[in-house]
Enzyme design. Structure first.
Site, PDB file in Angstrom:
ATOM      1  N   ARG A  19      -8.722   3.876  -7.592  1.00 27.35           N
ATOM      2  CA  ARG A  19      -8.161   3.679  -6.258  1.00 27.35           C
ATOM      3  C   ARG A  19      -9.351   3.577  -5.310  1.00 27.35           C
ATOM      4  NH1 ARG A  19      -3.984   1.684  -5.940  1.00 27.35           N
ATOM      5  NH2 ARG A  19      -3.466   2.582  -3.941  1.00 27.35           N
ATOM      6  N   GLU A  30       0.831  -1.210   0.000  1.00 24.44           N
ATOM      7  CA  GLU A  30       0.000   0.000   0.000  1.00 24.44           C
ATOM      8  C   GLU A  30       0.864   1.257   0.000  1.00 24.44           C
ATOM      9  OE1 GLU A  30      -3.078  -0.078  -0.482  1.00 24.44           O
ATOM     10  OE2 GLU A  30      -3.720  -2.069   0.133  1.00 24.44           O
ATOM     11  N   ASN A  83       1.244   3.915  -3.133  1.00 28.12           N
ATOM     12  CA  ASN A  83       0.903   5.334  -2.977  1.00 28.12           C
ATOM     13  C   ASN A  83       2.002   6.242  -3.532  1.00 28.12           C
ATOM     14  OD1 ASN A  83      -1.637   5.056  -1.975  1.00 28.12           O
ATOM     15  ND2 ASN A  83      -1.092   5.438   0.180  1.00 28.12           N
TER      16      ASN A  83
HETATM   17  N1  LIG Z   1       3.024   9.184  -0.854  1.00 30.17           N
HETATM   18  C1  LIG Z   1       1.992  10.037  -1.119  1.00 30.17           C
HETATM   19  N2  LIG Z   1       2.222  11.218  -1.753  1.00 30.17           N
HETATM   20  C2  LIG Z   1       1.199  12.069  -2.012  1.00 30.17           C
HETATM   21  N3  LIG Z   1      -0.088  11.816  -1.683  1.00 30.17           N
HETATM   22  C3  LIG Z   1      -0.378  10.680  -1.058  1.00 30.17           C
HETATM   23  C4  LIG Z   1       0.629   9.718  -0.752  1.00 30.17           C
HETATM   24  N4  LIG Z   1       0.041   8.676  -0.114  1.00 30.17           N
HETATM   25  C5  LIG Z   1      -1.263   8.964  -0.022  1.00 30.17           C
HETATM   26  N5  LIG Z   1      -1.542  10.170  -0.595  1.00 30.17           N
HETATM   27  C6  LIG Z   1      -2.876  10.848  -0.641  1.00 30.17           C
HETATM   28  O1  LIG Z   1      -3.717  10.232   0.313  1.00 30.17           O
HETATM   29  C7  LIG Z   1      -4.919   9.739  -0.309  1.00 30.17           C
HETATM   30  C8  LIG Z   1      -5.427   8.499   0.413  1.00 30.17           C
HETATM   31  O2  LIG Z   1      -4.505   7.440   0.291  1.00 30.17           O
HETATM   32  P1  LIG Z   1      -5.000   5.935   0.429  1.00 30.17           P
HETATM   33  O3  LIG Z   1      -5.764   5.792   1.698  1.00 30.17           O
HETATM   34  O4  LIG Z   1      -3.809   5.046   0.269  1.00 30.17           O
HETATM   35  O5  LIG Z   1      -6.004   5.710  -0.772  1.00 30.17           O
HETATM   36  P2  LIG Z   1      -5.778   5.612  -2.340  1.00 30.17           P
HETATM   37  O6  LIG Z   1      -4.312   5.366  -2.608  1.00 30.17           O
HETATM   38  O7  LIG Z   1      -6.621   4.460  -2.733  1.00 30.17           O
HETATM   39  O8  LIG Z   1      -6.226   6.921  -2.919  1.00 30.17           O
HETATM   40  C9  LIG Z   1      -4.521   9.528  -1.738  1.00 30.17           C
HETATM   41  O9  LIG Z   1      -5.622   9.532  -2.607  1.00 30.17           O
HETATM   42  C10 LIG Z   1      -3.561  10.686  -1.988  1.00 30.17           C
HETATM   43  O10 LIG Z   1      -4.264  11.895  -2.217  1.00 30.17           O
END
Ligand SMILES: Nc1ncnc2c1ncn2[C@@H]1O[C@H](COP(=O)(O)OP(=O)(O)O)[C@@H](O)[C@H]1O
Ligand SMILES: Nc1ncnc2c1ncn2[C@@H]1O[C@H](COP(=O)(O)OP(=O)(O)O)[C@@H](O)[C@H]1O
Lengths: 113, 169, 169, 113
Positions: free
Chosen positions: C126, C67, C71
């Site tokens: 996502r 995960e 991301n």
């Molecule tokens: N490493 C990262 N860099 C930038 N934004 C991130 C990162 N990880 C997560 N995000 C932000 O957090 C949101 C939620 O993440 P997550 O719960 O993993 O759901 P998803 O990846 O399915 O969108 C993402 O949609 C993104 O906007």
């Protein structure tokens, strides 16, 4: 792809010591195996020793060091050491050092050691 | 590999899917502890597996990595602690370049060190065959060392094309 | 884990071999390419396996790493290239700490981002469940982010003692 | 520990589309699987679709996205989508999102789908 823990299973059968090596033989595991095998050599002072390599999954030059070191130990105690059934992988390492000229290597074709 | 052979390889692949040119790389570091010999070669195997090597190719490379990493653990740092630095890079069609570096004692005479059976550690039951294995199990081996500052071992191997022609992706 | 529990653990182990206190660590980096999702979790699995985790524990950690790495690939660098930086550290008896860092766009509102089903990428399918998985599959999750400079996700999990009591080494 | 290549094996049986997923379902593989499954949905416009998850070896939240995305696709085309035999690992991910309230999940106990 996890490395398999190396083991030496040592069985005495009359005048023969049968040493079965399994798993991954590298410098890390060789340190431990050396002590276990030499302990058995000193305890039993066998006439013959057979080292079964058929179940070795990985071996690098540290395994070569382990085998050649045991050959010296055997000679020191008047034992004859034979290698049994190295896989093609293990044979490749043995061949690099010309180990076949120093030590007898037998393939066991299922007709008993 | 010259241009002519490259062209041939591309010809053969036309029947299957277009080859995705892999340009991947990985860097990792571990403390110079002997438990990390197995970890380093398993990590190398994970990375190399993306090229779908034959069993023989993968085993050769695992063994070569194991030798280089063990040398760092046994020879480079002696009684000090230190790290093993490994870089793996895929280039061209199927060429892998593996660098194993340390910041240890270095090698005074590289030519002597690379001789079969040469070892500075006769008591430890080293066979002196580490560099010989690396040389025989890869296409090219380079060793650079600065006494007192460390050693870099570079191994290069081009994998056969067998699997790709058979046609997976 | 408080002192009392630590003492208990040591009691139980007296019957077997003395526990070698593992103080290992590993750092690695990979380009933010989707092929590296599988490579990153396989490498994490290699490192974690030295603690002899249960199948459930190993699967949970692989999923959490997947995960965090995904991301970085999907959200952090958008159309630029960049790297994923991962550190794994073993501490105490059986605690593993995994950090996944990037130098990407960062997260403006971390609290919102961590809500279940929240995603900034509705078209890409996502699910918005990445942080929820990380939270549920580890003991602790910390997220630090600097918009425009990058994000660091830290996950901590203490593995059960089951295997050691059963008595391998 | 190498990740296993994900595949979607899609078979039409009368009005039913049977989609068997195998291997590791992550964001990398989901991109490709999505296209393959949607292609079959648009081609066959089945009354029912069954997604067999029993052979999935790894799945993270990208797999959840893939499944919920296919649920939307099915609803859009008037198909009924059922999930078949998720392993405990896959079930753990489905449960986190409460997927059981959105989509029928059946365990196949060897008595046919
Ligand atoms: N490493 C990262 N860099 C930038 N934004 C991130 C990162 N990880 C997560 N995000 C932000 O957090 C949101 C939620 O993440 P997550 O719960 O993993 O759901 P998803 O990846 O399915 O969108 C993402 O949609 C993104 O906007
Ligand atoms: N990373 C290193 N740092 C310092 N010395 C090294 C290193 N690698 C190899 N050497 C030297 O080169 C010699 C030969 O290495 P090798 O062929 O691998 O045999 P072995 O490790 O069995 O001694 C070693 O004995 C050691 O003196």
């Amino acid at each position: 792809m996890r490395s398999t823990k190396a083991q030496a299973v040592i069985v005495r059968d009359g005048n023969t010591l049968l040493i079965t090596l399994t798993g991954d033989i590298d410098h890390h595991s060789a340190k431990r195996l050396r002590g276990e095998i030499d302990g058995a050599f000193y305890l039993h002072r066998p006439k013959r020793a057979v080292m079964d390599l058929s179940r070795v999954e990985f071996m690098d030059s540290a395994g070569l060091g382990l085998i050649l070191g045991r050959l010296s130990r055997a000679q020191e105690l008047g034992s004859k050491l034979t290698l049994l059934s190295p896989s093609p992988r293990v044979m490749k390492i043995l061949d690099l050092a010309g180990a076949g000229r120093l030590i007898e290597i037998r393939q066991n074709n299922g007709k008993g050691a | 590999m010259n241009k002519r052979i490259d062209a041939n390889v591309k010809e053969k692949r036309k029947s299957g899917r277009p080859p995705e040119k892999l340009k991947n790389e990985m860097r990792f570091e571990l403390p110079a502890l002997s438990i990390n010999e197995g970890i380093a070669r398993a990590v190398a195997a994970v990375f190399i597996s993306q090229l779908d090597p034959t069993y023989e190719e993968l085993s050769d490379l695992k063994c070569a990595v194991s030798e280089a990493v063990t040398n760092v653990i046994v020879h480079a740092y002696k009684n000090k602690t230190g790290y093993i630095y490994i870089t793996m890079k895929i280039s061209g069609e199927r060429t892998i370049r593996i660098e194993v570096r340390d910041k240890g004692c270095g090698i005074e005479d590289i030519k002597a060190a690379m001789q079969p059976l040469y070892t500075t550690d006769p008591d430890g039951e080293r066979s002196g065959m580490g560099f010989t294995v690396m040389e025989n199990f890869t296409d090219r081996l380079y060793v650079i060392s600065h006494p007192g500052r460390g050693t870099k071992v570079t191994m290069i191997k081009t994998l056969s094309d067998a699997r790709n022609i058979k046609g997976g992706d």
